[in-house]
Design an enzyme around this catalytic site. Structure first.
Site, PDB file in Angstrom:
ATOM      1  N   ALA A  66       0.921  -1.076  -0.040  1.00 23.42           N
ATOM      2  CA  ALA A  66       0.192  -0.025   0.162  1.00 23.42           C
ATOM      3  C   ALA A  66       0.783   1.157   0.027  1.00 23.42           C
ATOM      4  O   ALA A  66       2.047   1.126   0.363  1.00 23.42           O
ATOM      5  CB  ALA A  66      -0.919   0.005   1.193  1.00 23.42           C
ATOM      6  N   GLY A 112       0.743  -4.858   0.994  1.00 28.01           N
ATOM      7  CA  GLY A 112      -0.609  -5.179   0.372  1.00 28.01           C
ATOM      8  C   GLY A 112      -0.585  -5.753  -1.174  1.00 28.01           C
ATOM      9  O   GLY A 112      -1.288  -6.042  -1.494  1.00 28.01           O
ATOM     10  N   GLU A 115      -0.944  -9.162  -0.355  1.00 26.52           N
ATOM     11  CA  GLU A 115      -2.175  -9.393   0.012  1.00 26.52           C
ATOM     12  C   GLU A 115      -3.124  -9.334  -1.191  1.00 26.52           C
ATOM     13  O   GLU A 115      -4.071 -10.288  -1.365  1.00 26.52           O
ATOM     14  CB  GLU A 115      -2.945  -8.341   1.030  1.00 26.52           C
ATOM     15  N   GLU A 135       4.523  -5.123   7.261  1.00 26.54           N
ATOM     16  CA  GLU A 135       3.752  -4.118   8.095  1.00 26.54           C
ATOM     17  C   GLU A 135       4.325  -4.034   9.553  1.00 26.54           C
ATOM     18  O   GLU A 135       4.407  -2.783  10.087  1.00 26.54           O
ATOM     19  CB  GLU A 135       2.232  -4.402   8.106  1.00 26.54           C
TER      20      GLU A 135
HETATM   21  N1  COA Z   1       4.815   2.859  -0.506  1.00 20.56           N
HETATM   22  C1  COA Z   1       5.058   4.062  -1.207  1.00 20.56           C
HETATM   23  N2  COA Z   1       5.993   4.229  -1.892  1.00 20.56           N
HETATM   24  C2  COA Z   1       6.896   3.344  -2.055  1.00 20.56           C
HETATM   25  C3  COA Z   1       6.654   1.980  -1.575  1.00 20.56           C
HETATM   26  C4  COA Z   1       5.202   1.852  -0.901  1.00 20.56           C
HETATM   27  N3  COA Z   1       5.053   0.690  -0.216  1.00 20.56           N
HETATM   28  N4  COA Z   1       7.619   1.067  -2.096  1.00 20.56           N
HETATM   29  C5  COA Z   1       8.371   1.570  -2.824  1.00 20.56           C
HETATM   30  N5  COA Z   1       7.960   3.104  -3.006  1.00 20.56           N
HETATM   31  C6  COA Z   1       8.653   4.017  -3.715  1.00 20.56           C
HETATM   32  C7  COA Z   1       9.640   4.548  -2.657  1.00 20.56           C
HETATM   33  O1  COA Z   1       9.626   5.465  -1.986  1.00 20.56           O
HETATM   34  C8  COA Z   1      10.558   5.094  -4.149  1.00 20.56           C
HETATM   35  O2  COA Z   1      10.096   6.358  -4.287  1.00 20.56           O
HETATM   36  P1  COA Z   1      11.033   7.766  -4.609  1.00 20.56           P
HETATM   37  O3  COA Z   1      12.058   7.259  -5.714  1.00 20.56           O
HETATM   38  O4  COA Z   1      10.320   8.658  -5.053  1.00 20.56           O
HETATM   39  O5  COA Z   1      11.815   7.769  -3.389  1.00 20.56           O
HETATM   40  C9  COA Z   1      10.368   4.169  -5.208  1.00 20.56           C
HETATM   41  O6  COA Z   1       9.266   3.476  -4.838  1.00 20.56           O
HETATM   42  C10 COA Z   1      11.427   3.136  -5.466  1.00 20.56           C
HETATM   43  O7  COA Z   1      11.595   2.431  -4.201  1.00 20.56           O
HETATM   44  P2  COA Z   1      13.042   2.312  -3.440  1.00 20.56           P
HETATM   45  O8  COA Z   1      12.673   2.215  -1.995  1.00 20.56           O
HETATM   46  O9  COA Z   1      13.873   3.289  -3.951  1.00 20.56           O
HETATM   47  O10 COA Z   1      13.636   0.824  -4.132  1.00 20.56           O
HETATM   48  P3  COA Z   1      14.505  -0.188  -3.631  1.00 20.56           P
HETATM   49  O11 COA Z   1      14.988  -1.159  -4.518  1.00 20.56           O
HETATM   50  O12 COA Z   1      15.751   0.849  -2.747  1.00 20.56           O
HETATM   51  O13 COA Z   1      13.761  -0.913  -2.388  1.00 20.56           O
HETATM   52  C11 COA Z   1      11.877  -2.020  -1.398  1.00 20.56           C
HETATM   53  C12 COA Z   1      12.785  -1.600  -2.766  1.00 20.56           C
HETATM   54  C13 COA Z   1      10.711  -2.847  -2.298  1.00 20.56           C
HETATM   55  C14 COA Z   1      12.530  -3.091  -0.555  1.00 20.56           C
HETATM   56  C15 COA Z   1      11.398  -0.541  -0.875  1.00 20.56           C
HETATM   57  O14 COA Z   1      10.765   0.133  -1.697  1.00 20.56           O
HETATM   58  C16 COA Z   1      10.463  -0.898   0.201  1.00 20.56           C
HETATM   59  O15 COA Z   1      10.841  -1.358   1.453  1.00 20.56           O
HETATM   60  N6  COA Z   1       9.162  -0.487  -0.068  1.00 20.56           N
HETATM   61  C17 COA Z   1       8.263  -0.606   1.080  1.00 20.56           C
HETATM   62  C18 COA Z   1       7.707  -2.044   1.157  1.00 20.56           C
HETATM   63  C19 COA Z   1       6.622  -2.189   2.425  1.00 20.56           C
HETATM   64  O16 COA Z   1       6.908  -1.769   3.739  1.00 20.56           O
HETATM   65  N7  COA Z   1       5.399  -2.319   2.050  1.00 20.56           N
HETATM   66  C20 COA Z   1       4.497  -2.555   2.774  1.00 20.56           C
HETATM   67  C21 COA Z   1       3.296  -1.274   2.983  1.00 20.56           C
HETATM   68  S1  COA Z   1       2.208  -1.415   3.980  1.00 20.56           S
END
Ligand code: COA
Length: 257
Positions: A66, A112, A115, A135
């Site tokens: 999400a 999400g 999910e 989460e």
């Molecule tokens: N919500 C909002 N933005 C998200 C996102 C999320 N769940 N997951 C990734 N993004 C965004 C990042 O903020 C980033 O945006 P920016 O370039 O404007 O800063 C872009 O997507 C790329 O992500 P980034 O984190 O730079 O890529 P990465 O390869 O370094 O890491 C992940 C990849 C998936 C490990 C990391 O993005 C992450 O941990 N995301 C969140 C996962 C999460 O907690 N999901 C559950 C949400 S309830």
């Protein structure tokens, strides 16, 4: 219909819905959730469409969760509403759709995103996919059905470990745990989903819809799944597909549904 955050492609009787926010790793913001609802409703109402494939754009993510930026300042009521509305319009909606939905997990499927994949009827993943429910690392729990569907698919102990550690598992581990049905290289992901979709599309769509209702009944609180099966089984006898299927068998030809 035109969408901003998703793409809908139709090829014969298969629709492919692609979540298309690659710069945000296809994270589900409110607008994308609404668009997905509308797209699933659209394909369900399209009498030519018999199977849906759901995937993410580009090769890094299915859905990375999400959209955290949208709910970071929510209070208790807004949090509950976010979960309730999302479950109603997207996650439960997909699970109870009358046509099969295959998740093609092409990269990160987190929070999400996992999910969403779990709300689909079954899952296929590419070997670069990583799955998890992170989460609790954000101080919250899965809110789009993850605490319910993950134990259904992988068992309570494995689900507890995944949720408590907030870690990611590999596609291989996901396959060994029963979370995904098939594991393939990235280039084979969509072709395999299309092959499965084609195989499904030869069968009776009314019987498949009845099977979805009956299987889902097993997981619904206060519902007797065996009773639902009896009703759905009986209903099949009143359909044209049943007449065609049984007649074709007796005439030693392929059914034409
Ligand atoms: N919500 C909002 N933005 C998200 C996102 C999320 N769940 N997951 C990734 N993004 C965004 C990042 O903020 C980033 O945006 P920016 O370039 O404007 O800063 C872009 O997507 C790329 O992500 P980034 O984190 O730079 O890529 P990465 O390869 O370094 O890491 C992940 C990849 C998936 C490990 C990391 O993005 C992450 O941990 N995301 C969140 C996962 C999460 O907690 N999901 C559950 C949400 S309830």
């Amino acid at each position: 219909m035109n969408y901003k955050n998703i793409l809908v492609e139709k090829n014969k009787n298969v629709a492919t819905i692609i979540i298309n926010r690659p710069k945000k790793l296809n994270a589900l913001n409110k607008e994308t959730i609404t668009e997905l609802h509308n797209a699933f409703a659209e394909v369900e109402n399209d009498e030519n469409i018999r199977v849906v494939i759901l995937t993410g754009s580009e090769d890094k993510a299915f859905v990375a969760g999400a959209d955290i930026s949208e709910f970071a300042d929510f209070d208790v009521n807004q949090g509950a509403e976010l979960s309730k509305k999302g479950q109603e319009i997207l996650f439960d909606f997909i699970e109870n759709l009358s046509i099969p939905v295959i998740a093609a997990i092409n990269g990160f499927a987190l929070g999400g995103g996992l999910e969403l994949a779990m709300a689909c009827h079954f899952r296929v993943a590419s070997d670069n996919a990583k799955m998890g429910l992170p989460e609790v690392s954000l101080g919250v729990i899965p809110g789009y059905g993850g605490t319910q569907r993950l134990p259904q698919l992988v068992g309570k102990g494995k689900a507890m470990e995944m949720i408590m550690t907030a870690g990611m598992i590999s596609a291989r581990d996901a396959q060994n745990s029963g979370l995904i049905n098939h594991l393939v290289t990235q280039d084979k992901l969509i072709p395999l989903c299309e092959k499965l979709a084609k195989k499904i599309s030869y069968n009776s769509s009314t019987a498949i819809a009845a099977a979805i209702t009956a299987v889902n009944a097993n997981f619904k609180e206060g519902v007797d799944g065996y009773q639902v099966e009896i009703e759905q089984f009986g209903n099949c006898f009143g359909t044209e597909d049943f007449e065609e299927g049984t007649t074709a068998f007796l005439e030693k030809r392929k059914a034409n549904f």
